[in-house]
Design a protein around this motif. Structure first.
Motif, PDB file in Angstrom:
ATOM      1  N   PRO A 136      54.216 -29.339  50.080  1.00  0.00           N
ATOM      2  CA  PRO A 136      54.234 -27.900  49.735  1.00  0.00           C
ATOM      3  C   PRO A 136      53.135 -27.078  49.831  1.00  0.00           C
ATOM      4  O   PRO A 136      51.657 -27.201  49.856  1.00  0.00           O
ATOM      5  N   LEU A 137      53.555 -25.482  49.934  1.00  0.00           N
ATOM      6  CA  LEU A 137      52.539 -25.075  50.265  1.00  0.00           C
ATOM      7  C   LEU A 137      51.361 -24.204  49.111  1.00  0.00           C
ATOM      8  O   LEU A 137      52.251 -23.823  47.570  1.00  0.00           O
ATOM      9  N   ARG A 138      50.413 -24.422  48.727  1.00  0.00           N
ATOM     10  CA  ARG A 138      49.550 -24.111  47.736  1.00  0.00           C
ATOM     11  C   ARG A 138      48.634 -22.295  48.217  1.00  0.00           C
ATOM     12  O   ARG A 138      48.019 -21.961  48.792  1.00  0.00           O
ATOM     13  N   GLN A 139      49.036 -21.920  47.096  1.00  0.00           N
ATOM     14  CA  GLN A 139      48.693 -20.465  46.813  1.00  0.00           C
ATOM     15  C   GLN A 139      47.195 -20.289  46.323  1.00  0.00           C
ATOM     16  O   GLN A 139      47.188 -20.685  44.974  1.00  0.00           O
ATOM     17  N   PRO A 140      46.526 -19.712  46.667  1.00  0.00           N
ATOM     18  CA  PRO A 140      44.549 -19.558  45.462  1.00  0.00           C
ATOM     19  C   PRO A 140      45.129 -18.444  44.659  1.00  0.00           C
ATOM     20  O   PRO A 140      46.511 -17.158  44.515  1.00  0.00           O
ATOM     21  N   ALA A 141      44.696 -18.272  43.619  1.00  0.00           N
ATOM     22  CA  ALA A 141      45.075 -18.135  42.151  1.00  0.00           C
ATOM     23  C   ALA A 141      43.860 -16.239  42.237  1.00  0.00           C
ATOM     24  O   ALA A 141      44.314 -15.524  41.625  1.00  0.00           O
ATOM     25  N   GLU A 142      43.178 -16.440  43.662  1.00  0.00           N
ATOM     26  CA  GLU A 142      42.950 -15.375  43.843  1.00  0.00           C
ATOM     27  C   GLU A 142      42.028 -15.064  45.371  1.00  0.00           C
ATOM     28  O   GLU A 142      42.104 -16.360  46.543  1.00  0.00           O
ATOM     29  N   GLU A 143      42.768 -13.661  46.067  1.00  0.00           N
ATOM     30  CA  GLU A 143      42.017 -13.627  47.135  1.00  0.00           C
ATOM     31  C   GLU A 143      41.044 -14.297  48.053  1.00  0.00           C
ATOM     32  O   GLU A 143      39.814 -14.176  46.969  1.00  0.00           O
TER      33      GLU A 143
ATOM     34  N   PRO B 144      29.206 -21.271  52.061  1.00  0.00           N
ATOM     35  CA  PRO B 144      30.605 -21.842  52.039  1.00  0.00           C
ATOM     36  C   PRO B 144      30.880 -22.961  50.552  1.00  0.00           C
ATOM     37  O   PRO B 144      29.736 -23.241  50.471  1.00  0.00           O
ATOM     38  N   VAL B 145      31.599 -23.034  50.565  1.00  0.00           N
ATOM     39  CA  VAL B 145      32.268 -24.040  49.182  1.00  0.00           C
ATOM     40  C   VAL B 145      33.033 -25.311  49.370  1.00  0.00           C
ATOM     41  O   VAL B 145      32.795 -26.277  48.698  1.00  0.00           O
ATOM     42  N   ALA B 146      33.844 -24.557  50.500  1.00  0.00           N
ATOM     43  CA  ALA B 146      35.162 -26.100  50.811  1.00  0.00           C
ATOM     44  C   ALA B 146      35.731 -26.106  52.418  1.00  0.00           C
ATOM     45  O   ALA B 146      35.575 -24.790  52.292  1.00  0.00           O
ATOM     46  N   CYS B 147      35.537 -27.108  52.819  1.00  0.00           N
ATOM     47  CA  CYS B 147      36.285 -26.569  54.083  1.00  0.00           C
ATOM     48  C   CYS B 147      37.060 -27.978  54.453  1.00  0.00           C
ATOM     49  O   CYS B 147      37.396 -28.846  53.880  1.00  0.00           O
ATOM     50  N   GLY B 148      38.421 -27.759  54.975  1.00  0.00           N
ATOM     51  CA  GLY B 148      39.347 -28.517  54.999  1.00  0.00           C
ATOM     52  C   GLY B 148      39.243 -28.311  56.796  1.00  0.00           C
ATOM     53  O   GLY B 148      39.335 -27.327  57.086  1.00  0.00           O
ATOM     54  N   ALA B 149      39.985 -30.155  57.585  1.00  0.00           N
ATOM     55  CA  ALA B 149      39.658 -29.246  58.922  1.00  0.00           C
ATOM     56  C   ALA B 149      40.750 -30.676  59.565  1.00  0.00           C
ATOM     57  O   ALA B 149      41.148 -31.508  58.556  1.00  0.00           O
TER      58      ALA B 149
ATOM     59  N   LEU C  60      39.421 -26.234  45.000  1.00  0.00           N
ATOM     60  CA  LEU C  60      38.935 -25.944  46.086  1.00  0.00           C
ATOM     61  C   LEU C  60      38.962 -26.778  47.271  1.00  0.00           C
ATOM     62  O   LEU C  60      39.810 -26.433  48.340  1.00  0.00           O
ATOM     63  N   GLY C  61      39.319 -27.993  47.396  1.00  0.00           N
ATOM     64  CA  GLY C  61      39.225 -29.222  47.814  1.00  0.00           C
ATOM     65  C   GLY C  61      40.648 -29.275  48.787  1.00  0.00           C
ATOM     66  O   GLY C  61      40.847 -29.324  49.684  1.00  0.00           O
ATOM     67  N   SER C  62      41.008 -29.342  46.847  1.00  0.00           N
ATOM     68  CA  SER C  62      43.188 -29.338  47.529  1.00  0.00           C
ATOM     69  C   SER C  62      43.209 -28.276  48.724  1.00  0.00           C
ATOM     70  O   SER C  62      43.799 -28.412  49.308  1.00  0.00           O
ATOM     71  N   LEU C  63      42.455 -26.953  47.914  1.00  0.00           N
ATOM     72  CA  LEU C  63      43.171 -25.731  48.683  1.00  0.00           C
ATOM     73  C   LEU C  63      42.951 -26.170  50.085  1.00  0.00           C
ATOM     74  O   LEU C  63      43.422 -25.352  51.273  1.00  0.00           O
ATOM     75  N   ALA C  64      41.530 -25.913  50.265  1.00  0.00           N
ATOM     76  CA  ALA C  64      41.081 -26.282  51.882  1.00  0.00           C
ATOM     77  C   ALA C  64      42.055 -27.302  52.322  1.00  0.00           C
ATOM     78  O   ALA C  64      42.658 -26.756  53.670  1.00  0.00           O
ATOM     79  N   ALA C  65      42.487 -27.999  52.126  1.00  0.00           N
ATOM     80  CA  ALA C  65      43.152 -29.746  53.316  1.00  0.00           C
ATOM     81  C   ALA C  65      44.196 -29.428  53.000  1.00  0.00           C
ATOM     82  O   ALA C  65      45.181 -29.050  54.450  1.00  0.00           O
ATOM     83  N   SER C  66      44.692 -27.544  51.845  1.00  0.00           N
ATOM     84  CA  SER C  66      46.236 -27.596  52.399  1.00  0.00           C
ATOM     85  C   SER C  66      46.533 -26.667  53.175  1.00  0.00           C
ATOM     86  O   SER C  66      47.400 -26.370  53.962  1.00  0.00           O
ATOM     87  N   ILE C  67      44.886 -26.014  53.248  1.00  0.00           N
ATOM     88  CA  ILE C  67      45.119 -24.856  54.956  1.00  0.00           C
ATOM     89  C   ILE C  67      45.213 -25.477  55.797  1.00  0.00           C
ATOM     90  O   ILE C  67      45.964 -25.140  56.313  1.00  0.00           O
ATOM     91  N   ALA C  68      43.911 -26.355  55.820  1.00  0.00           N
ATOM     92  CA  ALA C  68      44.135 -27.178  56.606  1.00  0.00           C
ATOM     93  C   ALA C  68      45.705 -27.882  57.745  1.00  0.00           C
ATOM     94  O   ALA C  68      45.629 -27.638  58.917  1.00  0.00           O
ATOM     95  N   ALA C  69      46.009 -28.530  56.349  1.00  0.00           N
ATOM     96  CA  ALA C  69      47.391 -29.211  56.280  1.00  0.00           C
ATOM     97  C   ALA C  69      48.331 -28.726  57.392  1.00  0.00           C
ATOM     98  O   ALA C  69      48.779 -28.805  57.783  1.00  0.00           O
ATOM     99  N   HIS C  70      48.785 -26.792  56.641  1.00  0.00           N
ATOM    100  CA  HIS C  70      49.833 -26.482  57.100  1.00  0.00           C
ATOM    101  C   HIS C  70      49.689 -26.159  58.531  1.00  0.00           C
ATOM    102  O   HIS C  70      50.142 -25.434  59.046  1.00  0.00           O
ATOM    103  N   GLU C  71      48.350 -25.589  58.980  1.00  0.00           N
ATOM    104  CA  GLU C  71      48.365 -25.346  60.654  1.00  0.00           C
ATOM    105  C   GLU C  71      48.482 -26.210  61.025  1.00  0.00           C
ATOM    106  O   GLU C  71      48.818 -26.153  62.527  1.00  0.00           O
ATOM    107  N   ALA C  72      48.118 -27.610  60.689  1.00  0.00           N
ATOM    108  CA  ALA C  72      48.994 -28.806  61.398  1.00  0.00           C
ATOM    109  C   ALA C  72      50.041 -29.144  61.079  1.00  0.00           C
ATOM    110  O   ALA C  72      50.101 -29.185  62.911  1.00  0.00           O
TER     111      ALA C  72
END
Length: 252
Positions: free
Chosen positions: A119-126, A172-177, A201-213
């Motif tokens: 599922p795509l996670r959307q941030p609560a803010e920009e 920087p506060v979190a990184c998904g890779a 933030l960890g889940s959000l960063a991981a979600s961003i990286a996951a969908h790129e992959a």
């Protein structure tokens, strides 16, 4: 989320190549187990294990994926493991015990999770997301060394670092890779500044990286030490499916 049956085949193919096995090794075991169950040979079905002797190998590796298992290492290690059930061999202490006289040390047991859709996670803010290396390196300097070593951001080629404003400076506060693994899977990792944990933030960063992959056509792999409750929780919350375990020790 459930994995597509074809994705399990892809995952086992990647691990077969990583362990130096024939491409169809895991598939052959699955067929053998199925035939054994049909014929009533339950003991054979429960005890089938792929092995490969490699006298030059500097580690002993045990992997269990979707019910099929493999052990790779020097012949003396395979002999010592014969008769030990998979459930015991998956424990790090077991591999340490059978390799003690050969200098067995380090590594550990890692839970393996996989996904072919999330599922795509959307941030609560920009948010501001950086693809640069300096931000990821700065984040590593804010985190405990054990966390940095386990995640290994420096080994993950594609990094997506969430930045927050701190008195006019983006920090920087979190990184998904992720990094391409065996040309088939995306090995995932996530690192979060301890001061910013438990905020999603960890889940959000991981979600961003996951969908790129996923967009790059890769199947996702999440590998985490079995004792790392935080990383295990993130994998489950994102929708990864449990796939198995990888236990390893170094030799000498």
């Amino acid at each position: 989320m459930n994995l597509d049956p074809g994705s399990a085949d892809i995952i086992q193919l990647a691990w077969a190549r990583h362990l130096g096995l024939d491409d169809g090794a895991f598939a052959a075991v699955r067929k053998l187990d199925a035939d054994a169950v049909v014929s009533g040979a339950v003991q054979l079905a429960a005890g089938t294990r792929i092995t490969r002797a490699d006298e030059s190998r500097k580690s002993v590796d045990f992997v269990r994926l979707f019910g099929a298992s493999a052990l790779v290492g020097p012949q003396w290690a395979l002999d010592a493991a014969a008769g030990i059930p998979d459930e015991e061999l998956a424990q790090h202490v077991t591999l340490l015990t059978i390799t003690r006289q050969h200098g067995g040390h380090g590594k550990g047991a890692a839970a393996l999770f996989f996904a072919d859709d999330l599922p795509l996670r959307q941030p609560a803010e920009e948010l501001t997301v950086s693809h640069g290396n300096p931000e990821a390196i700065e984040l590593e300097g804010l985190c405990p060394p054990d966390d940095v070593n386990e995640v290994g951001l420096s080994d993950l080629e594609h990094r997506f670092t969430i930045l927050r404003d701190d008195n006019g400076r983006k920090v920087p506060v979190a990184c998904g890779a992720y990094s391409e693994w065996e040309g088939i899977l995306a090995q995932m990792g996530v690192l979060v500044d301890p001061d910013w944990r438990r905020r999603g933030l960890g889940s959000l960063a991981a979600s961003i990286a996951a969908h790129e992959a996923l967009a790059a056509g890769l199947t996702l792999q999440w590998r985490s030490d079995v004792s790392n409750k935080g990383a295990l929780a993130i994998a489950r919350s994102l929708g990864f499916s449990t796939g198995g375990i990888h236990t390893s020790v170094l030799l000498g």
